[in-house]
Design a protein around this motif. Structure first.
Motif, mmCIF file in Angstrom:
data_model
loop_
_atom_site.group_PDB
_atom_site.id
_atom_site.type_symbol
_atom_site.label_atom_id
_atom_site.label_comp_id
_atom_site.label_asym_id
_atom_site.label_seq_id
_atom_site.Cartn_x
_atom_site.Cartn_y
_atom_site.Cartn_z
ATOM 1 N N PHE A 1 2.610 0.764 -11.683
ATOM 2 C CA PHE A 1 1.764 -0.596 -12.391
ATOM 3 C C PHE A 1 0.753 -0.875 -11.060
ATOM 4 O O PHE A 1 1.489 -2.111 -9.975
ATOM 5 N N VAL A 2 -0.529 -1.015 -10.759
ATOM 6 C CA VAL A 2 -1.275 -1.839 -9.825
ATOM 7 C C VAL A 2 -2.118 -3.338 -10.591
ATOM 8 O O VAL A 2 -2.598 -2.895 -11.415
ATOM 9 N N PRO A 3 -2.175 -4.271 -10.252
ATOM 10 C CA PRO A 3 -2.921 -4.823 -10.913
ATOM 11 C C PRO A 3 -4.230 -5.064 -9.817
ATOM 12 O O PRO A 3 -4.563 -4.981 -8.759
ATOM 13 N N VAL A 4 -5.466 -5.579 -11.324
ATOM 14 C CA VAL A 4 -6.481 -4.597 -10.842
ATOM 15 C C VAL A 4 -7.645 -6.326 -11.937
ATOM 16 O O VAL A 4 -7.024 -6.648 -11.969
ATOM 17 N N ASP A 5 -8.386 -6.307 -10.917
ATOM 18 C CA ASP A 5 -9.777 -7.092 -11.438
ATOM 19 C C ASP A 5 -10.501 -6.659 -12.746
ATOM 20 O O ASP A 5 -9.948 -5.386 -13.075
ATOM 21 N N ALA A 6 -11.273 -7.265 -13.464
ATOM 22 C CA ALA A 6 -12.026 -6.693 -14.671
ATOM 23 C C ALA A 6 -12.820 -5.291 -14.244
ATOM 24 O O ALA A 6 -12.615 -4.558 -14.790
ATOM 25 N N SER A 7 -12.973 -5.172 -12.634
ATOM 26 C CA SER A 7 -13.825 -4.066 -12.048
ATOM 27 C C SER A 7 -13.306 -2.736 -12.106
ATOM 28 O O SER A 7 -13.044 -1.950 -11.329
ATOM 29 N N GLY A 8 -11.874 -3.645 -12.458
ATOM 30 C CA GLY A 8 -10.415 -2.578 -12.063
ATOM 31 C C GLY A 8 -10.164 -1.849 -10.573
ATOM 32 O O GLY A 8 -9.407 -0.957 -10.008
ATOM 33 N N ARG A 9 -10.338 -3.129 -9.168
ATOM 34 C CA ARG A 9 -10.020 -3.042 -8.056
ATOM 35 C C ARG A 9 -9.127 -3.403 -7.830
ATOM 36 O O ARG A 9 -8.702 -4.676 -8.264
ATOM 37 N N SER A 10 -8.572 -3.265 -6.802
ATOM 38 C CA SER A 10 -7.098 -3.842 -6.752
ATOM 39 C C SER A 10 -7.161 -5.317 -5.523
ATOM 40 O O SER A 10 -6.689 -6.341 -5.267
ATOM 41 N N ALA A 11 -8.601 -4.419 -4.615
ATOM 42 C CA ALA A 11 -8.953 -5.530 -4.313
ATOM 43 C C ALA A 11 -10.389 -4.871 -3.379
ATOM 44 O O ALA A 11 -10.376 -4.380 -3.660
ATOM 45 N N VAL A 12 -10.837 -6.465 -2.686
ATOM 46 C CA VAL A 12 -12.461 -5.823 -2.046
ATOM 47 C C VAL A 12 -12.090 -4.406 -0.969
ATOM 48 O O VAL A 12 -11.087 -4.649 -0.011
ATOM 49 N N PHE A 13 -12.895 -3.323 -1.077
ATOM 50 C CA PHE A 13 -13.082 -2.721 -0.136
ATOM 51 C C PHE A 13 -13.813 -2.677 0.609
ATOM 52 O O PHE A 13 -15.275 -1.717 0.163
ATOM 53 N N GLY A 14 -13.980 -2.763 2.288
ATOM 54 C CA GLY A 14 -14.962 -3.126 2.967
ATOM 55 C C GLY A 14 -14.444 -1.971 3.773
ATOM 56 O O GLY A 14 -13.539 -0.990 4.070
ATOM 57 N N LEU A 15 -15.364 -2.110 4.942
ATOM 58 C CA LEU A 15 -15.335 -1.494 5.721
ATOM 59 C C LEU A 15 -14.338 -1.124 7.018
ATOM 60 O O LEU A 15 -13.428 -0.310 8.043
ATOM 61 N N GLY A 16 -13.992 -2.420 6.642
ATOM 62 C CA GLY A 16 -12.215 -2.400 7.947
ATOM 63 C C GLY A 16 -10.800 -2.112 6.731
ATOM 64 O O GLY A 16 -10.165 -1.922 7.770
ATOM 65 N N SER A 17 -11.612 -2.233 5.194
ATOM 66 C CA SER A 17 -10.612 -1.264 5.448
ATOM 67 C C SER A 17 -10.007 0.763 5.521
ATOM 68 O O SER A 17 -8.876 0.718 5.151
ATOM 69 N N LEU A 18 -10.943 1.144 6.429
ATOM 70 C CA LEU A 18 -11.545 2.466 6.346
ATOM 71 C C LEU A 18 -10.486 2.400 7.323
ATOM 72 O O LEU A 18 -9.479 3.327 8.202
ATOM 73 N N PHE A 19 -10.363 1.585 7.893
ATOM 74 C CA PHE A 19 -9.701 1.613 9.747
ATOM 75 C C PHE A 19 -8.797 0.710 10.627
ATOM 76 O O PHE A 19 -7.627 1.367 11.066
ATOM 77 N N ARG A 20 -8.399 -0.532 9.292
ATOM 78 C CA ARG A 20 -7.031 -1.410 9.828
ATOM 79 C C ARG A 20 -6.634 -1.599 8.780
ATOM 80 O O ARG A 20 -6.647 -1.678 7.485
ATOM 81 N N PRO A 21 -5.079 -1.745 8.712
ATOM 82 C CA PRO A 21 -4.219 -2.269 7.135
ATOM 83 C C PRO A 21 -4.548 -2.971 7.435
ATOM 84 O O PRO A 21 -5.861 -4.516 8.204
ATOM 85 N N GLU A 22 -4.527 -3.507 6.300
ATOM 86 C CA GLU A 22 -4.920 -5.358 5.757
ATOM 87 C C GLU A 22 -3.534 -6.091 5.310
ATOM 88 O O GLU A 22 -2.861 -5.530 4.538
ATOM 89 N N PRO A 23 -3.642 -7.447 4.840
ATOM 90 C CA PRO A 23 -2.933 -8.321 4.673
ATOM 91 C C PRO A 23 -2.895 -8.365 3.316
ATOM 92 O O PRO A 23 -3.606 -8.200 2.293
ATOM 93 N N PRO A 24 -1.249 -7.876 2.577
ATOM 94 C CA PRO A 24 -0.899 -7.993 1.821
ATOM 95 C C PRO A 24 -1.612 -9.116 0.432
ATOM 96 O O PRO A 24 -2.097 -9.034 -0.536
ATOM 97 N N GLU A 25 -1.953 -10.203 1.075
ATOM 98 C CA GLU A 25 -2.487 -11.580 0.679
ATOM 99 C C GLU A 25 -3.981 -11.985 -0.164
ATOM 100 O O GLU A 25 -4.606 -11.669 -0.780
#
Length: 204
Positions: A42-66
Motif C-alpha cells: 500500500f502506497v500513501p497518495v494524495d487526492a490526485s493519486g500521487r505519492s509525491a510530485v514527479f519533477g525533472l530531478g525525479s528522473l535522474f536523482r534519488p529523492e529524500p523520503p521526506e
C-alpha cells in the motif's frame, strides 16, 4: 480467495494505492521466498493519486523520503494479538524513481540473498491464532511496541517509512504460518472480507 484466508482490517486511514496484490496474481511479488506469495503493498497518495510530485530531478536523482506524503503516516494494527518480533533500527534510505529505480532494481538480488531483514527493513510481527502478520518498511525509530506486548485492532504500531527493499515510502503486509520466515508457509489474507486489486485506491 481461499476460505482459509486470514481476515484483517486495513492498517491505516487516508488514501493508499494498492500495489502487488494477490488479487491479481500469486505469487504477488513474483517470488515465493520468505513466504511472500500473498503479500500486498500500500502506497500513501494524495487526492490526485500521487505519492509525491514527479519533477525533472525525479528522473535522474534519488529523492529524500521526506518529500513523499506518506512518509511518517501512522500504521495501525490490522489484527489483535501478541508482538513476536520487532526491528526498528534500519535507516530510511532515499526513494528511487525514474532512472535511479533501474539501478536499485539491479541490486535487489543482493538484498534478497542478505535475508529477511534486508528486505523487510523496520517491521513488527504479530501472532494471532495460528498465523503471524508482518508489517514492513516502517520508519526508523517509530515502532511503539516491544516483543511480548499485546496489541488491539486499530492501535498505532509505528509510521510508514522507506527502510528495507523499498523504492518509495509504502507499507508491505503479509501473513505467514510461523515465525521461522525461511521455512514458513504463506497465509492468504483479505481485508474486511475483500481483497483489492493493484491500482485500486483504498480511502478510509
Amino acid at each position: 480467495m481461499s476460505a482459509e484466508a486470514l481476515d484483517l482490517v486495513y492498517p491505516f486511514t487516508g488514501r493508499w494505492l494498492v500495489q502487488n496484490s494477490p488479487a491479481d496474481q500469486v505469487p504477488s511479488h513474483g517470488t515465493t521466498r520468505f513466504a511472500t506469495s500473498y503479500a500486498i503493498d500500500f502506497v500513501p497518495v494524495d487526492a490526485s493519486g500521487r505519492s509525491a510530485v514527479f519533477g525533472l530531478g525525479s528522473l535522474f536523482r534519488p529523492e529524500p523520503p521526506e518529500q513523499f506524503i506518506g512518509f511518517g503516516r501512522s500504521v495501525l494494527a490490522p489484527v489483535a494479538g501478541v508482538v513476536v518480533a520487532v526491528h526498528d533500527s534500519a535507516t530510511d534510505h532515499p526513494a528511487y524513481r525514474g532512472l535511479p529505480s533501474l539501478g536499485y532494481a539491479m541490486t535487489q538480488r543482493r538484498r534478497a540473498d542478505a535475508g529477511w531483514l534486508a528486505l523487510a527493513g523496520n517491521h513488527i510481527m504479530i501472532r494471532t491464532g495460528t498465523a503471524v502478520v508482518a508489517l514492513c518498511h516502517l520508519q526508523q525509530g517509530s515502532v511503539q511496541f516491544q516483543v511480548g506486548q499485546t496489541v488491539q485492532i486499530g492501535e498505532k504500531l509505528g509510521r510508514c517509512g522507506n527502510s528495507g527493499n523499498s523504492t518509495e515510502p509504502h507499507l508491505h503486509v503479509q501473513a505467514i504460518s510461523s515465525l521461522d520466515i525461511a521455512r514458513a508457509d504463506a497465509v492468504p489474507i483479505r481485508f474486511s472480507g475483500t481483497l483489492p486489486p493493484a491500482g485500486d485506491i483504498v480511502d478510509l
